[in-house]
Design an enzyme around this catalytic site. Structure first.
Site, short mmCIF file in Angstrom:
data_model
loop_
_atom_site.label_atom_id
_atom_site.label_comp_id
_atom_site.label_asym_id
_atom_site.label_seq_id
_atom_site.Cartn_x
_atom_site.Cartn_y
_atom_site.Cartn_z
N LYS A 188 -9.45 -73.48 61.96
CA LYS A 188 -10.00 -72.57 62.59
C LYS A 188 -9.83 -72.87 64.15
CE LYS A 188 -11.77 -70.28 59.23
NZ LYS A 188 -11.25 -70.76 58.07
C1 LIG Z 1 -13.61 -64.79 56.71
C2 LIG Z 1 -13.97 -66.02 56.08
N1 LIG Z 1 -15.24 -66.64 55.70
C3 LIG Z 1 -15.68 -67.58 55.27
C4 LIG Z 1 -14.93 -68.76 55.06
C5 LIG Z 1 -15.39 -69.89 54.56
O1 LIG Z 1 -15.55 -70.96 55.59
P1 LIG Z 1 -15.85 -72.46 55.28
O2 LIG Z 1 -14.49 -73.11 54.77
O3 LIG Z 1 -16.22 -73.00 56.53
O4 LIG Z 1 -16.99 -72.49 54.31
C6 LIG Z 1 -13.44 -68.62 55.75
C7 LIG Z 1 -12.79 -69.53 55.69
O5 LIG Z 1 -11.48 -69.53 55.59
C8 LIG Z 1 -13.02 -67.18 56.04
O6 LIG Z 1 -11.91 -67.06 56.49
#
Ligand SMILES: Cc1ncc(COP(=O)(O)O)c(C=O)c1O
Length: 381
Positions: A184
């Site tokens: 990210k």
């Molecule tokens: C659109 C979206 N939502 C949620 C997530 C989940 O994030 P995390 O890995 O911090 O739980 C991601 C991760 O790639 C994502 O791209």
């Protein structure tokens, strides 16, 4: 595989990040405490929200947001089919039913008109996802939410530092969840943040991220402790952020504007370099948003090669790519459980076939961009 492999994404960590982690290790305080609290304050200030609450992933943040909003069994929550599985999974974890609304072809974000068509008396919340860091059409979405009394929970996993009209993402809907996963725009390894301006929602998230307890380790064990024991008012989760990881986020948050500016410049370079290549459509950003350029997503147009062939050709040349995302309704679990079929979301399906995310991260330079563009040209040309 060539040894000069160019990955699709890579975090930018420096000696200050290392020093901050070492400082935390030496302090002996590894879990929720002063570093997380500082990251929360600084993140809230960056987005202009009243509350920022550290969690151990965006997924956890979305789950807690749904629960804080009172979403539960019998409710429906509308989201986009073009997102990471977690966006829909958390709706199931809350006991509710995910309902998908098709996307706009221009920026691949959820289409407000499609949301409106999917609303039923059971609809309780909306989860717009800011695809690739480009904010959704939030005024239209907020208007729908107001008219139907729905909570807006933004999935801003990829949108740290993005803006919409006069506001930063994180200060628009009722609740917003960010991800600090390594690819990210800023990272803490694993981690995330939920922002809100609503004290009641914030209080619920604070309790639910810490088992539903009314106190945490900091106010039981630190020098500032004011509690001898805790009580539990709702069965919560172990979803809190901890200082060891929050310490990485402090420097990352500080450098987020610099990271996002580098991404913007590299994206501009991509777009100019692709200008002569008819078979490649470059990403469009609407006038009313500021993108953090989380991804650079091209779309194939009348090309002689398929998306899979393009990705394979790039891989042979040492260039990593990815597809964001395999649509929710294509996943075997969702197909089987909800009976989704091809043809249900025609815009998403048509665009999914031709999207490919190219390498984009702050440590890249213009020569890397040129290498990717000339490789794409060779393969599709
Ligand atoms: C659109 C979206 N939502 C949620 C997530 C989940 O994030 P995390 O890995 O911090 O739980 C991601 C991760 O790639 C994502 O791209």
């Amino acid at each position: 595989m060539p040894d000069d492999f160019l990955p699709i994404a890579q975090p930018d960590l420096d000696d200050d990040d290392v020093a901050e982690v070492v400082d935390t290790l030496r302090s002996g305080w590894l879990v929720y405490g002063p570093k997380t609290q500082r990251l929360e304050r600084e993140f809230a200030e960056m987005v202009g929200a009243e509350y920022a609450l550290g969690v151990n992933s965006c997924t956890a943040g979305l789950h807690l947001s749904l629960l804080a909003a009172g979403v539960g069994p019998g409710d429906e929550v509308i989201t986009t089919p073009l997102t990471f599985a977690a966006t829909a999974n958390v709706i199931l974890h809350a006991g509710a039913t995910p309902v998908l609304a098709d996307i706009c072809a221009d920026d691949l974000n959820i289409d407000p008109e499609q949301i409106e068509r999917r609303i039923t008396p059971r609809t309780r919340a909306l989860i717009p996802v800011h695809y690739a860091g480009i904010p959704c059409r939030m005024d239209e979405i907020l208007d729908i939410a107001r008219r139907h009394n729905l909570t807006v929970i933004e999935d801003a996993a990829t949108a740290a530092g993005s803006g919409y009209r006069e506001r930063m993402v994180g200060n628009i809907g009722d609740l917003t969840a960010f991800s600090f996963y390594p690819v990210k725009n800023m990272t803490t390894g694993q981690g995330g943040m939920v922002t809100t301006n609503d004290k009641a929602l914030a209080d619920q998230i604070v309790a639910l991220r810490n088992h539903g307890l009314d106190s945490n380790a900091w106010n039981r064990y630190s020098s500032e402790a004011n509690r001898l024991f805790y009580t539990m008012s709702a069965p919560g989760f172990n979803y809190g952020m901890f200082d060891l990881l929050a310490s990485i986020g402090l420097g990352q948050l500080n450098r987020l504007p610099e990271f996002n500016e580098k991404r913007r410049v590299l994206a501009g370079h991509y777009t100019r370099a692709f200008a002569g290549l008819r078979q490649i459509e470059t990403p469009a950003v609407r006038d009313d948003v500021t993108s953090n350029w989380h991804l650079y997503v091209i779309r194939l147009r009348d090309a002689k090669v398929t998306r899979a062939e393009l990705a394979a050709g790039l891989k042979e040349r040492g260039i990593g790519t990815s597809v964001h995302y395999y649509p929710i309704h294509y996943h075997p679990y969702y197909r089987e459980r909800f009976g989704f079929r091809s043809g249900d979301y025609p815009v998403c399906e048509a665009e999914f076939e031709r999207i490919l995310s190219l390498p984009l991260f702050p440590k890249m330079n213009e020569a890397d961009v040129e290498r990717v563009v000339s490789a794409v040209g060779e393969i599709v040309g």
